[in-house]
Design a protein around this motif. Structure first.
Motif, PDB file in Angstrom:
ATOM      1  N   VAL A 235       0.828  -1.203   0.000  1.00 52.19           N
ATOM      2  CA  VAL A 235       0.000   0.000   0.000  1.00 52.19           C
ATOM      3  C   VAL A 235       0.867   1.260   0.000  1.00 52.19           C
ATOM      4  O   VAL A 235       0.504   2.288  -0.571  1.00 52.19           O
ATOM      5  CB  VAL A 235      -0.964   0.003   1.208  1.00 52.19           C
ATOM      6  CG1 VAL A 235      -0.204   0.073   2.531  1.00 52.19           C
ATOM      7  CG2 VAL A 235      -1.942   1.165   1.105  1.00 52.19           C
ATOM      8  N   TYR A 236       2.031   1.177   0.631  1.00 55.30           N
ATOM      9  CA  TYR A 236       2.947   2.317   0.674  1.00 55.30           C
ATOM     10  C   TYR A 236       3.744   2.415  -0.623  1.00 55.30           C
ATOM     11  O   TYR A 236       3.941   3.507  -1.168  1.00 55.30           O
ATOM     12  CB  TYR A 236       3.898   2.185   1.867  1.00 55.30           C
ATOM     13  CG  TYR A 236       3.187   1.993   3.179  1.00 55.30           C
ATOM     14  CD1 TYR A 236       2.434   3.027   3.741  1.00 55.30           C
ATOM     15  CD2 TYR A 236       3.233   0.786   3.855  1.00 55.30           C
ATOM     16  CE1 TYR A 236       1.764   2.862   4.934  1.00 55.30           C
ATOM     17  CE2 TYR A 236       2.575   0.603   5.053  1.00 55.30           C
ATOM     18  CZ  TYR A 236       1.832   1.637   5.584  1.00 55.30           C
ATOM     19  OH  TYR A 236       1.169   1.466   6.768  1.00 55.30           O
ATOM     20  N   LEU A 237       4.204   1.277  -1.110  1.00 54.60           N
ATOM     21  CA  LEU A 237       4.986   1.269  -2.347  1.00 54.60           C
ATOM     22  C   LEU A 237       4.185   1.831  -3.509  1.00 54.60           C
ATOM     23  O   LEU A 237       4.725   2.528  -4.368  1.00 54.60           O
ATOM     24  CB  LEU A 237       5.457  -0.154  -2.660  1.00 54.60           C
ATOM     25  CG  LEU A 237       6.440  -0.767  -1.647  1.00 54.60           C
ATOM     26  CD1 LEU A 237       6.690  -2.240  -1.963  1.00 54.60           C
ATOM     27  CD2 LEU A 237       7.753   0.004  -1.640  1.00 54.60           C
ATOM     28  N   GLU A 238       2.887   1.544  -3.526  1.00 58.74           N
ATOM     29  CA  GLU A 238       2.021   2.066  -4.588  1.00 58.74           C
ATOM     30  C   GLU A 238       1.935   3.583  -4.561  1.00 58.74           C
ATOM     31  O   GLU A 238       1.650   4.219  -5.579  1.00 58.74           O
ATOM     32  CB  GLU A 238       0.618   1.457  -4.444  1.00 58.74           C
ATOM     33  CG  GLU A 238       0.556  -0.022  -4.803  1.00 58.74           C
ATOM     34  CD  GLU A 238      -0.769  -0.652  -4.448  1.00 58.74           C
ATOM     35  OE1 GLU A 238      -1.658   0.087  -3.919  1.00 58.74           O
ATOM     36  OE2 GLU A 238      -0.941  -1.860  -4.667  1.00 58.74           O
ATOM     37  N   ARG A 239       2.196   4.170  -3.387  1.00 63.89           N
ATOM     38  CA  ARG A 239       2.151   5.626  -3.257  1.00 63.89           C
ATOM     39  C   ARG A 239       3.542   6.249  -3.319  1.00 63.89           C
ATOM     40  O   ARG A 239       3.716   7.416  -3.001  1.00 63.89           O
ATOM     41  CB  ARG A 239       1.467   6.002  -1.936  1.00 63.89           C
ATOM     42  CG  ARG A 239       0.030   5.509  -1.847  1.00 63.89           C
ATOM     43  CD  ARG A 239      -0.694   6.094  -0.656  1.00 63.89           C
ATOM     44  NE  ARG A 239      -0.792   7.549  -0.737  1.00 63.89           N
ATOM     45  CZ  ARG A 239      -1.484   8.293   0.119  1.00 63.89           C
ATOM     46  NH1 ARG A 239      -2.176   7.718   1.093  1.00 63.89           N
ATOM     47  NH2 ARG A 239      -1.513   9.597  -0.002  1.00 63.89           N
ATOM     48  N   GLY A 240       4.524   5.445  -3.698  1.00 65.18           N
ATOM     49  CA  GLY A 240       5.874   5.963  -3.847  1.00 65.18           C
ATOM     50  C   GLY A 240       6.658   6.052  -2.553  1.00 65.18           C
ATOM     51  O   GLY A 240       7.720   6.688  -2.503  1.00 65.18           O
ATOM     52  N   ILE A 241       6.160   5.424  -1.493  1.00 62.98           N
ATOM     53  CA  ILE A 241       6.856   5.414  -0.206  1.00 62.98           C
ATOM     54  C   ILE A 241       7.658   4.116  -0.135  1.00 62.98           C
ATOM     55  O   ILE A 241       7.083   3.021  -0.167  1.00 62.98           O
ATOM     56  CB  ILE A 241       5.860   5.479   0.965  1.00 62.98           C
ATOM     57  CG1 ILE A 241       4.998   6.738   0.852  1.00 62.98           C
ATOM     58  CG2 ILE A 241       6.597   5.444   2.305  1.00 62.98           C
ATOM     59  CD1 ILE A 241       3.807   6.747   1.793  1.00 62.98           C
ATOM     60  N   ASN A 242       8.976   4.231  -0.050  1.00 64.54           N
ATOM     61  CA  ASN A 242       9.793   3.027  -0.168  1.00 64.54           C
ATOM     62  C   ASN A 242      10.822   2.831   0.945  1.00 64.54           C
ATOM     63  O   ASN A 242      11.774   2.062   0.795  1.00 64.54           O
ATOM     64  CB  ASN A 242      10.499   3.011  -1.527  1.00 64.54           C
ATOM     65  CG  ASN A 242      11.467   4.172  -1.699  1.00 64.54           C
ATOM     66  OD1 ASN A 242      11.323   5.216  -1.066  1.00 64.54           O
ATOM     67  ND2 ASN A 242      12.460   4.004  -2.555  1.00 64.54           N
ATOM     68  N   HIS A 243      10.629   3.509   2.079  1.00 67.36           N
ATOM     69  CA  HIS A 243      11.533   3.331   3.218  1.00 67.36           C
ATOM     70  C   HIS A 243      10.743   2.875   4.446  1.00 67.36           C
ATOM     71  O   HIS A 243       9.682   3.432   4.749  1.00 67.36           O
ATOM     72  CB  HIS A 243      12.287   4.624   3.534  1.00 67.36           C
ATOM     73  CG  HIS A 243      13.279   5.001   2.479  1.00 67.36           C
ATOM     74  ND1 HIS A 243      12.922   5.731   1.367  1.00 67.36           N
ATOM     75  CD2 HIS A 243      14.599   4.720   2.346  1.00 67.36           C
ATOM     76  CE1 HIS A 243      14.001   5.905   0.612  1.00 67.36           C
ATOM     77  NE2 HIS A 243      15.013   5.300   1.176  1.00 67.36           N
ATOM     78  N   PHE A 244      11.303   1.895   5.154  1.00 64.44           N
ATOM     79  CA  PHE A 244      10.595   1.280   6.270  1.00 64.44           C
ATOM     80  C   PHE A 244      11.566   0.984   7.409  1.00 64.44           C
ATOM     81  O   PHE A 244      12.749   0.728   7.185  1.00 64.44           O
ATOM     82  CB  PHE A 244       9.933  -0.034   5.824  1.00 64.44           C
ATOM     83  CG  PHE A 244       9.009   0.119   4.648  1.00 64.44           C
ATOM     84  CD1 PHE A 244       7.660   0.338   4.834  1.00 64.44           C
ATOM     85  CD2 PHE A 244       9.512   0.050   3.348  1.00 64.44           C
ATOM     86  CE1 PHE A 244       6.814   0.499   3.746  1.00 64.44           C
ATOM     87  CE2 PHE A 244       8.669   0.213   2.248  1.00 64.44           C
ATOM     88  CZ  PHE A 244       7.317   0.434   2.453  1.00 64.44           C
ATOM     89  N   LEU A 245      11.033   1.012   8.620  1.00 66.72           N
ATOM     90  CA  LEU A 245      11.767   0.548   9.790  1.00 66.72           C
ATOM     91  C   LEU A 245      11.052  -0.709  10.279  1.00 66.72           C
ATOM     92  O   LEU A 245       9.881  -0.654  10.638  1.00 66.72           O
ATOM     93  CB  LEU A 245      11.813   1.616  10.881  1.00 66.72           C
ATOM     94  CG  LEU A 245      12.793   1.344  12.033  1.00 66.72           C
ATOM     95  CD1 LEU A 245      13.279   2.661  12.638  1.00 66.72           C
ATOM     96  CD2 LEU A 245      12.167   0.484  13.127  1.00 66.72           C
ATOM     97  N   VAL A 246      11.756  -1.837  10.256  1.00 69.44           N
ATOM     98  CA  VAL A 246      11.143  -3.133  10.547  1.00 69.44           C
ATOM     99  C   VAL A 246      11.929  -3.840  11.639  1.00 69.44           C
ATOM    100  O   VAL A 246      13.157  -3.936  11.560  1.00 69.44           O
ATOM    101  CB  VAL A 246      11.105  -4.019   9.281  1.00 69.44           C
ATOM    102  CG1 VAL A 246      10.422  -5.343   9.577  1.00 69.44           C
ATOM    103  CG2 VAL A 246      10.401  -3.289   8.136  1.00 69.44           C
ATOM    104  N   GLY A 247      11.215  -4.330  12.662  1.00 66.79           N
ATOM    105  CA  GLY A 247      11.912  -4.998  13.749  1.00 66.79           C
ATOM    106  C   GLY A 247      11.346  -6.347  14.132  1.00 66.79           C
ATOM    107  O   GLY A 247      11.995  -7.368  14.017  1.00 66.79           O
ATOM    108  N   GLU A 248      10.094  -6.347  14.596  1.00 66.62           N
ATOM    109  CA  GLU A 248       9.540  -7.554  15.220  1.00 66.62           C
ATOM    110  C   GLU A 248       9.598  -8.785  14.321  1.00 66.62           C
ATOM    111  O   GLU A 248      10.047  -9.854  14.742  1.00 66.62           O
ATOM    112  CB  GLU A 248       8.092  -7.306  15.651  1.00 66.62           C
ATOM    113  CG  GLU A 248       7.481  -8.501  16.348  1.00 66.62           C
ATOM    114  CD  GLU A 248       6.008  -8.325  16.654  1.00 66.62           C
ATOM    115  OE1 GLU A 248       5.350  -9.340  16.918  1.00 66.62           O
ATOM    116  OE2 GLU A 248       5.519  -7.175  16.616  1.00 66.62           O
ATOM    117  N   CYS A 249       9.159  -8.657  13.065  1.00 72.33           N
ATOM    118  CA  CYS A 249       9.123  -9.844  12.202  1.00 72.33           C
ATOM    119  C   CYS A 249      10.526 -10.369  11.912  1.00 72.33           C
ATOM    120  O   CYS A 249      10.711 -11.575  11.710  1.00 72.33           O
ATOM    121  CB  CYS A 249       8.359  -9.561  10.910  1.00 72.33           C
ATOM    122  SG  CYS A 249       9.227  -8.529   9.710  1.00 72.33           S
ATOM    123  N   LEU A 250      11.519  -9.492  11.909  1.00 71.68           N
ATOM    124  CA  LEU A 250      12.897  -9.925  11.702  1.00 71.68           C
ATOM    125  C   LEU A 250      13.451 -10.605  12.949  1.00 71.68           C
ATOM    126  O   LEU A 250      14.146 -11.628  12.857  1.00 71.68           O
ATOM    127  CB  LEU A 250      13.778  -8.735  11.326  1.00 71.68           C
ATOM    128  CG  LEU A 250      13.430  -8.013  10.021  1.00 71.68           C
ATOM    129  CD1 LEU A 250      14.317  -6.791   9.839  1.00 71.68           C
ATOM    130  CD2 LEU A 250      13.561  -8.945   8.824  1.00 71.68           C
TER     131      LEU A 250
END
Length: 267
Positions: A235-250
């Motif tokens: 949903v973010y990539l479709e809007r041109g947002i391509n940076h994320f901070l990811v912790g729990e799933c990793l």
């Protein structure tokens, strides 16, 4: 009414800062910080966050042992090994939670990660004092989280300026529309948009994509919380947002390197 977790965290954090100041006062921590900065400059060891180009995905991978909402995520961890796996998986930065009471973090985690990391290291904590900014540089941080709702406008501007003076990059976190005016006054470039309400720890996955639309040209949104799969990112990539901070799933993954590659490449 649910408890305001943020107020609890701030209260305990103040106590921890006082304890730190008893071991090393403000004059001493400033001296250590500027010495650290001079060493980094002389060594050419200033690591900057480099935004990914359009079409690519940039993930700041987080080392997090626990949270008030999720409880224990990873009990016994080797932060150096985790950092190395994150780097091999393609992380553009590593976030290290150092808050000890609610997230089971530790300052030493950041220092240990910094020694093995070839990418910028973010200190993720609850910054309410200049002392913590100087301390962050001494610990080895390249980036520093500043949460808008914890700071007054003038305080935020001063903290952003001080962070940059110390050759670190501030990541300023917003949560709702009320944070936007402070954000624009702060002149922050990296903007963390948290899907999680730090008062209640409830999440709203629509929030970040809505707020990103208000950012000014040149500001880079970094989406945090409720990212567990590539599908969550679409949903973010479709809007041109391509940076994320990811912790729990990793942190929960038995193969964090592979999980990161799945998130970044979509395979």
């Amino acid at each position: 009414m649910k408890d305001d977790f943020l107020k609890k965290i701030i209260r305990v954090r103040r106590e921890r800062i006082l304890e730190s100041q008893q071991r090393k006062n403000m004059v001493e921590i400033k001296k250590s910080a500027y010495e650290s900065m001079e060493i980094k400059i002389a060594a050419g060891d200033l690591r900057r966050f480099v935004p990914c180009q359009e079409g690519n995905v940039g993930i700041i991978a987080e080392i997090k042992r626990a949270s008030p909402s999720k409880g224990i995520i990873a009990e016994n961890i080797n932060v150096e090994k985790i950092a190395e796996k994150y780097i091999r998986g393609g992380a553009v930065g590593i976030s290290v939670l150092t808050e000890p009471d609610f997230f089971l973090g530790a300052d030493e985690f950041l220092s240990r990660v910094r020694k093995v990391s070839s990418v910028p290291v973010l200190r993720k904590d609850f910054v309410i004092s200049e002392y913590q900014i100087y301390e962050s540089l001494v610990l080895g941080a390249d980036m520093l989280l500043l949460i808008i709702r914890m700071l007054e406008s003038s305080q935020l501007r001063d903290y952003v300026a001080l962070t940059r003076e110390l050759r670190m990059e501030p990541l300023v976190e917003i949560f709702d529309e009320a944070d936007m005016e402070k954000l624009f006054l702060s002149e922050a470039k990296l903007v963390g948009i948290n899907n999680r309400d730090l008062k209640t720890f409830a999440t709203d996955v629509k929030r970040a994509s809505e707020l990103a639309g208000f950012l000014e040209k040149g500001q880079i949104p970094i989406i945090a919380s409720a990212i567990h799969s590539r599908r969550d990112m679409e949903v973010y990539l479709e809007r041109g947002i391509n940076h994320f901070l990811v912790g729990e799933c990793l942190m929960r993954s038995s193969e964090p390197e592979r999980k990161l590659k799945e998130l970044i490449c979509g395979i």
